[in-house]
Write a protein that holds these residues in place. Structure first.
Motif, mmCIF file in Angstrom:
data_model
loop_
_atom_site.group_PDB
_atom_site.id
_atom_site.type_symbol
_atom_site.label_atom_id
_atom_site.label_comp_id
_atom_site.label_asym_id
_atom_site.label_seq_id
_atom_site.Cartn_x
_atom_site.Cartn_y
_atom_site.Cartn_z
ATOM 1 N N MET A 80 0.817 -1.210 0.000
ATOM 2 C CA MET A 80 0.000 0.000 0.000
ATOM 3 C C MET A 80 0.855 1.265 0.000
ATOM 4 O O MET A 80 0.525 2.248 -0.670
ATOM 5 C CB MET A 80 -0.946 -0.003 1.204
ATOM 6 C CG MET A 80 -1.963 -1.149 1.214
ATOM 7 S SD MET A 80 -2.857 -1.354 -0.362
ATOM 8 C CE MET A 80 -3.696 0.211 -0.500
ATOM 9 N N SER A 117 -9.235 2.150 0.525
ATOM 10 C CA SER A 117 -9.262 0.687 0.400
ATOM 11 C C SER A 117 -8.567 -0.007 1.568
ATOM 12 O O SER A 117 -8.836 -1.184 1.854
ATOM 13 C CB SER A 117 -8.599 0.263 -0.916
ATOM 14 O OG SER A 117 -7.196 0.469 -0.876
ATOM 15 N N LEU A 168 2.073 7.691 -6.199
ATOM 16 C CA LEU A 168 1.269 8.897 -6.412
ATOM 17 C C LEU A 168 1.969 10.131 -5.852
ATOM 18 O O LEU A 168 1.958 11.205 -6.464
ATOM 19 C CB LEU A 168 -0.105 8.716 -5.777
ATOM 20 C CG LEU A 168 -0.942 7.544 -6.322
ATOM 21 C CD1 LEU A 168 -2.219 7.382 -5.515
ATOM 22 C CD2 LEU A 168 -1.260 7.743 -7.796
ATOM 23 N N THR A 181 -7.291 4.668 -3.248
ATOM 24 C CA THR A 181 -6.202 3.839 -2.707
ATOM 25 C C THR A 181 -6.184 3.852 -1.183
ATOM 26 O O THR A 181 -6.098 2.799 -0.532
ATOM 27 C CB THR A 181 -4.849 4.326 -3.247
ATOM 28 O OG1 THR A 181 -4.864 4.288 -4.676
ATOM 29 C CG2 THR A 181 -3.711 3.455 -2.727
ATOM 30 N N THR A 182 -6.258 5.033 -0.583
ATOM 31 C CA THR A 182 -6.174 5.122 0.881
ATOM 32 C C THR A 182 -7.418 4.548 1.552
ATOM 33 O O THR A 182 -7.322 3.877 2.585
ATOM 34 C CB THR A 182 -5.960 6.576 1.321
ATOM 35 O OG1 THR A 182 -6.976 7.418 0.740
ATOM 36 C CG2 THR A 182 -4.598 7.074 0.879
ATOM 37 N N LEU A 193 2.094 1.979 -3.452
ATOM 38 C CA LEU A 193 1.100 2.641 -4.304
ATOM 39 C C LEU A 193 0.983 4.124 -3.969
ATOM 40 O O LEU A 193 0.949 4.979 -4.878
ATOM 41 C CB LEU A 193 -0.255 1.953 -4.142
ATOM 42 C CG LEU A 193 -0.336 0.500 -4.631
ATOM 43 C CD1 LEU A 193 -1.694 -0.100 -4.299
ATOM 44 C CD2 LEU A 193 -0.065 0.418 -6.131
ATOM 45 N N THR A 194 0.901 4.462 -2.686
ATOM 46 C CA THR A 194 0.770 5.877 -2.327
ATOM 47 C C THR A 194 2.057 6.648 -2.606
ATOM 48 O O THR A 194 2.013 7.826 -2.985
ATOM 49 C CB THR A 194 0.374 6.032 -0.846
ATOM 50 O OG1 THR A 194 1.309 5.351 -0.007
ATOM 51 C CG2 THR A 194 -1.019 5.466 -0.611
ATOM 52 N N THR A 254 -7.477 9.050 -7.541
ATOM 53 C CA THR A 254 -6.744 7.807 -7.329
ATOM 54 C C THR A 254 -6.265 7.678 -5.890
ATOM 55 O O THR A 254 -6.313 6.592 -5.293
ATOM 56 C CB THR A 254 -5.542 7.728 -8.290
ATOM 57 O OG1 THR A 254 -5.985 7.959 -9.619
ATOM 58 C CG2 THR A 254 -4.875 6.371 -8.221
ATOM 59 N N TYR A 255 -5.813 8.776 -5.308
ATOM 60 C CA TYR A 255 -5.322 8.763 -3.930
ATOM 61 C C TYR A 255 -6.445 8.423 -2.953
ATOM 62 O O TYR A 255 -6.254 7.644 -2.007
ATOM 63 C CB TYR A 255 -4.709 10.126 -3.588
ATOM 64 C CG TYR A 255 -3.694 10.089 -2.473
ATOM 65 C CD1 TYR A 255 -2.342 9.904 -2.748
ATOM 66 C CD2 TYR A 255 -4.069 10.252 -1.142
ATOM 67 C CE1 TYR A 255 -1.396 9.869 -1.733
ATOM 68 C CE2 TYR A 255 -3.132 10.224 -0.121
ATOM 69 C CZ TYR A 255 -1.798 10.033 -0.421
ATOM 70 O OH TYR A 255 -0.856 10.002 0.584
#
Length: 411
Positions: free
Chosen positions: A228, A391, A235, A388-389, A231-232, A384-385
């Protein structure tokens, strides 16, 4: 390690060394992209610069962790700082003497980041024993560590923007080089040589490297965190490495405004970190982690509105409160679950995993920003952020962060 008396001097010396080195790093973080934008005007080349800043951190984290365990945490920190100082000083030295081509700058940026990363990992690995010497809970130590990191942005970012306008970008890098030498001196004088109990090792470098990767793969919580954060960070690399400096140059036109925005981010995170240091041990980790992450991402929506710079600074300060608890929670989990003798290789592998997508983010961010423009990029990033967060609230393994196993019991 057992101590008869509390001795906070080594821990606070480490805090001071980190603060000095991190302020210098913030200088570089602002000076290098601004230098490239000033000399080339290219978002793509700014992205390439970010790529060569982040890629070596991934390589050093992946391959250097085992070397840190072998050399020892204190020697690695000193060697890394000295080498980074020399590399950083080469940038202004070449610029003011024979000239500095873009490819030469990329080589120096790459080497500087490559040599800096093991030192940061080694200093982090020293924390549990120094915390025990000081008689301080690990949650508080990790919180203070990251408060110092954010404070470096709070102080260093506007100072860098101001100094760039006064003495020029290249001269600011002399100060960065000096910070590495000072940090090395503090570690050498004030940090004792710690004895970490080691288990029998294979003696083979790549087998020990695989041990670190195997540990991460078998720990569901740490593996989930690495994925995770990867992914962040991807971004964040698009934003901080390319989109934000291009946006600020287009809309506000001043390196000082970029420095103020970065400082606001650091200031909010410092306040959030201090709050967490005081009450964090009483909060549920999972709910705090997810809520803070989501809140921190709201600033991207405000960027897309193109507000006056003072509005953006205030919003950044407020939303960055959410960044305060994130790294302290991750740090506390790592120290609780990772055996002391494996910290170098596991921390290094975690850093490599978390940063592995960032070079791609820098490159992709440069190309997409130049193609799509800042507005579309900011809306896409904000959406997108958020997805993602949010989730993270639904990943079963991440709910394990509320439990506290001891690292000594993990094999």
């Amino acid at each position: 390690m057992q101590t008869d008396q509390r001795n906070p001097v080594p821990l606070f010396s480490l805090f001071i060394a980190n603060a000095i080195s991190l302020v210098g790093n913030v200088f570089t973080m602002i000076a290098i992209p601004w230098f490239v934008l000033q000399t080339t005007g290219s978002a793509t080349q700014t992205g390439i610069t970010g790529f060569f800043t982040v890629l070596p951190v991934v390589l050093a984290g992946f391959f250097g962790g085992t070397l840190i365990d072998r050399l020892g945490y204190k020697p690695t920190s000193i060697i890394s700082d000295l080498a980074s100082g020399i590399t950083t000083a080469m940038v202004p030295l070449l610029y003011f003497t024979i000239g500095l081509e873009f490819w030469q700058l990329m080589v120096l940026v790459f080497l500087g980041a490559l040599l800096d990363a093991p030192g940061s990992t080694a200093r982090a690995a020293l924390l549990p024993e120094l915390a025990e010497q000081a008689g301080m809970p690990i949650e508080r130590v990790t919180s203070l560590t990251h408060v110092i990191e954010r404070s470096a942005r709070l102080v260093g970012a506007p100072l860098a923007g101001f100094l760039i306008g006064i003495i020029g970008t290249a001269n600011v890098l002399w100060l960065d080089a000096a910070s590495f030498f000072i940090s090395a001196g503090i570690i050498w004088i004030f940090i004792p040589a710690l004895r970490i109990q080691k288990q029998a090792e294979s003696g083979k470098y790549f087998e020990e490297l695989r041990d670190g990767l195997r540990f991460i793969a078998h720990d569901r919580l740490i593996l989930s965190i690495v994925v995770m954060i990867m992914l962040t960070n991807f971004l964040d690399a698009i934003f901080g490495g390319v989109l934000q400096p291009v946006y600020v140059k287009e809309v506000y036109g001043s390196a000082l405004n970029l420095g103020l925005l970065i400082a606001a981010n650091g200031g909010g995170a410092v306040i959030g970190g201090l709050i967490f240091a005081a009450i964090g041990h009483r909060l549920p980790r999972h709910a705090t982690f997810v809520g803070a992450f989501v809140f921190a991402g709201f600033r991207f929506w405000v960027y897309a509105m193109y507000p006056p710079v003072w509005v953006l600074i205030v919003v950044t300060l407020i939303t960055s409160l959410g960044a305060g608890p994130l790294n302290p929670i991750i740090g506390a989990i790592e120290f609780e679950r990772i055996p002391p003798h494996m910290r170098g290789r596991v921390f290094g592998a975690i850093t490599a995993g978390a940063w592995i997508a960032m070079p791609l983010g820098m490159l992709l961010g440069g190309v997409l920003t130049e193609t799509l423009g800042t507005f579309i990029m900011m809306i896409g990033l904000a959406t997108t952020y958020l997805v993602t967060t949010l989730s993270m609230a639904f990943i079963p393994a991440m709910k394990e962060m509320n439990r506290k196993p001891q690292a000594s019991n993990v094999s």
